[in-house]
Write a protein that holds these residues in place. Structure first.
Motif, PDB file in Angstrom:
ATOM      1  N   UNK A  89       0.842  -1.204   0.000  1.00  0.00           N
ATOM      2  CA  UNK A  89       0.000   0.000   0.000  1.00  0.00           C
ATOM      3  C   UNK A  89       0.876   1.252   0.000  1.00  0.00           C
ATOM      4  N   UNK A  90       1.891   1.266   0.848  1.00  0.00           N
ATOM      5  CA  UNK A  90       2.764   2.427   0.942  1.00  0.00           C
ATOM      6  C   UNK A  90       3.610   2.584  -0.311  1.00  0.00           C
ATOM      7  N   UNK A  91       4.166   1.481  -0.801  1.00  0.00           N
ATOM      8  CA  UNK A  91       5.026   1.545  -1.986  1.00  0.00           C
ATOM      9  C   UNK A  91       4.241   1.996  -3.217  1.00  0.00           C
ATOM     10  N   UNK A  92       2.998   1.535  -3.337  1.00  0.00           N
ATOM     11  CA  UNK A  92       2.173   1.957  -4.466  1.00  0.00           C
ATOM     12  C   UNK A  92       1.906   3.452  -4.401  1.00  0.00           C
ATOM     13  N   UNK A 150      13.004  -2.788  -8.804  1.00  0.00           N
ATOM     14  CA  UNK A 150      11.813  -2.112  -8.299  1.00  0.00           C
ATOM     15  C   UNK A 150      11.189  -2.924  -7.166  1.00  0.00           C
ATOM     16  N   UNK A 151      10.914  -2.269  -6.067  1.00  0.00           N
ATOM     17  CA  UNK A 151      10.393  -2.966  -4.888  1.00  0.00           C
ATOM     18  C   UNK A 151       9.044  -3.619  -5.150  1.00  0.00           C
ATOM     19  N   UNK A 152       8.222  -3.026  -5.989  1.00  0.00           N
ATOM     20  CA  UNK A 152       6.867  -3.545  -6.169  1.00  0.00           C
ATOM     21  C   UNK A 152       6.858  -4.957  -6.742  1.00  0.00           C
ATOM     22  N   UNK A 164      -6.764  -0.992   0.310  1.00  0.00           N
ATOM     23  CA  UNK A 164      -6.596  -0.554   1.689  1.00  0.00           C
ATOM     24  C   UNK A 164      -7.674  -1.159   2.583  1.00  0.00           C
ATOM     25  N   UNK A 165      -8.919  -1.144   2.105  1.00  0.00           N
ATOM     26  CA  UNK A 165      -9.992  -1.793   2.865  1.00  0.00           C
ATOM     27  C   UNK A 165      -9.724  -3.286   3.035  1.00  0.00           C
ATOM     28  N   UNK A 212       2.195   8.549  -6.720  1.00  0.00           N
ATOM     29  CA  UNK A 212       1.930   9.956  -6.372  1.00  0.00           C
ATOM     30  C   UNK A 212       2.446  10.914  -7.452  1.00  0.00           C
ATOM     31  N   UNK A 213       3.633  10.695  -7.967  1.00  0.00           N
ATOM     32  CA  UNK A 213       4.231  11.599  -8.963  1.00  0.00           C
ATOM     33  C   UNK A 213       4.351  10.976 -10.347  1.00  0.00           C
TER      34      UNK A 213
END
Length: 301
Positions: free
Chosen positions: A161-164, A260-262, A194-195, A169-170
């Motif tokens: 969730x955080x990595x996405x 890439x971490x994802x 997230x839910x 974001x940019x």
């Protein structure tokens, strides 16, 4: 938890000189044994032993037969000097777990290093009751064992969730320059995942609280409760994988690069669902049979 259900003699061997000693495991009953006076001779190539490079002992599974030919699923605890580690952990996911193979040849295992799985599940193991102030030891070990996989899956999904968000974001679309982070599809995917991850955490926390409450009461769970505990964690893993997939499929082509971490989170997430305990096809059958009042299928563990 599992070692604390073995006889005190074994626990003294493991923790007497080194209170920080650990054991890796390979508990599928693939070990081959020969009954001898005072114990067994153990042979086997025991795979998927996560963390074995850092452990001083190993817990390994095998089947034992009594004089009537009845089978008992058991565990043997073996010191590091009695096995070799085969470096064959070259996997697509969870590469850091070091889940290599233990090669055990003609290792003598005395009786005090052996316990039956059923005894550990039903409060009859040799170590039961040794620690009256530690309520966890009044609960069967297997639900805690299974929960470890779900905890890893949850952590991966929460990081996804955080990595996405960080990546999106940019992010702008290559051909149009449009912002992806403010586009409706990305926002909807992020919201649903997230839910879903929050639901998985809540579901696991409720289950873990039930474990603790039973331990506090020194009450072993009913068969139906055990069926839920056995399968709840697998459903949580299923939710976490779905949440990760939803985001990864919308994270763009650069997410597939090795650095890439994802893509690593995507691979690791799917690996958490590949264990025998997190296979939801198996778990759904276990719970379904219990809900319909059918006897457990012995081919499903």
């Amino acid at each position: 938890h599992q070692l604390a259900m073995f006889p005190k003699q074994l626990q003294d061997e493991i923790w007497g000189e080194n209170p920080d000693a650990t054991a890796s495991s390979s508990i599928a009953p693939f070990g081959r044994i020969q009954e001898v006076e005072g114990g067994i001779i153990f042979n086997g190539e025991m795979g998927w032993s996560s963390g074995c490079d850092h452990a001083e002992w190993a817990i390994v599974g095998f089947n034992r037969f009594n004089e009537q030919g009845e089978k008992s699923y058991c565990f043997a605890v073996i010191p590091r000097r009695d096995y070799e580690i085969r470096d064959n952990w070259y996997a697509i996911g969870m590469r850091g777990s070091g889940s290599k193979t233990l090669v055990i040849k003609d290792a003598f295992v005395p009786e005090h290093r052996i316990q039956a799985a059923k005894d550990m599940m039903e409060g009859r193991s040799a170590g039961y009751g040794l620690y009256p102030d530690s309520k966890i030891f009044y609960a069967p070990y297997r639900p805690y064992f299974a929960s470890g996989f779900a905890a890893i899956s949850l952590g991966i999904a929460e990081r996804m969730l955080e990595a996405f968000k960080e990546k999106t974001r940019n992010r702008v679309r290559a051909y149009t320059g449009a912002s992806v982070g403010t586009a409706t599809p990305a926002l909807m995917r992020l919201a649903e995942s997230t839910h879903q991850v929050a639901a998985a955490r809540a579901f696991l926390e409720k289950t873990w609280q039930e474990h603790a409450e039973h331990g506090e009461r020194k009450q072993y769970p009913s068969r139906e409760t055990l069926a839920f505990w056995r399968t709840n964690q697998a459903y949580a893993v299923k939710m976490c994988i779905e949440a990760v997939d939803r985001l990864f499929s919308a994270a763009g082509a650069t997410s597939w690069f090795d650095d890439n971490e994802l893509q690593r989170l995507f691979r690791d997430s799917h690996m958490t669902g590949a264990h025998a305990y997190t296979d939801y096809d198996v778990c759904a059958q276990i719970l379904g049979r219990e809900l319909m009042g059918l006897e457990p299928d012995p081919t499903m563990v």
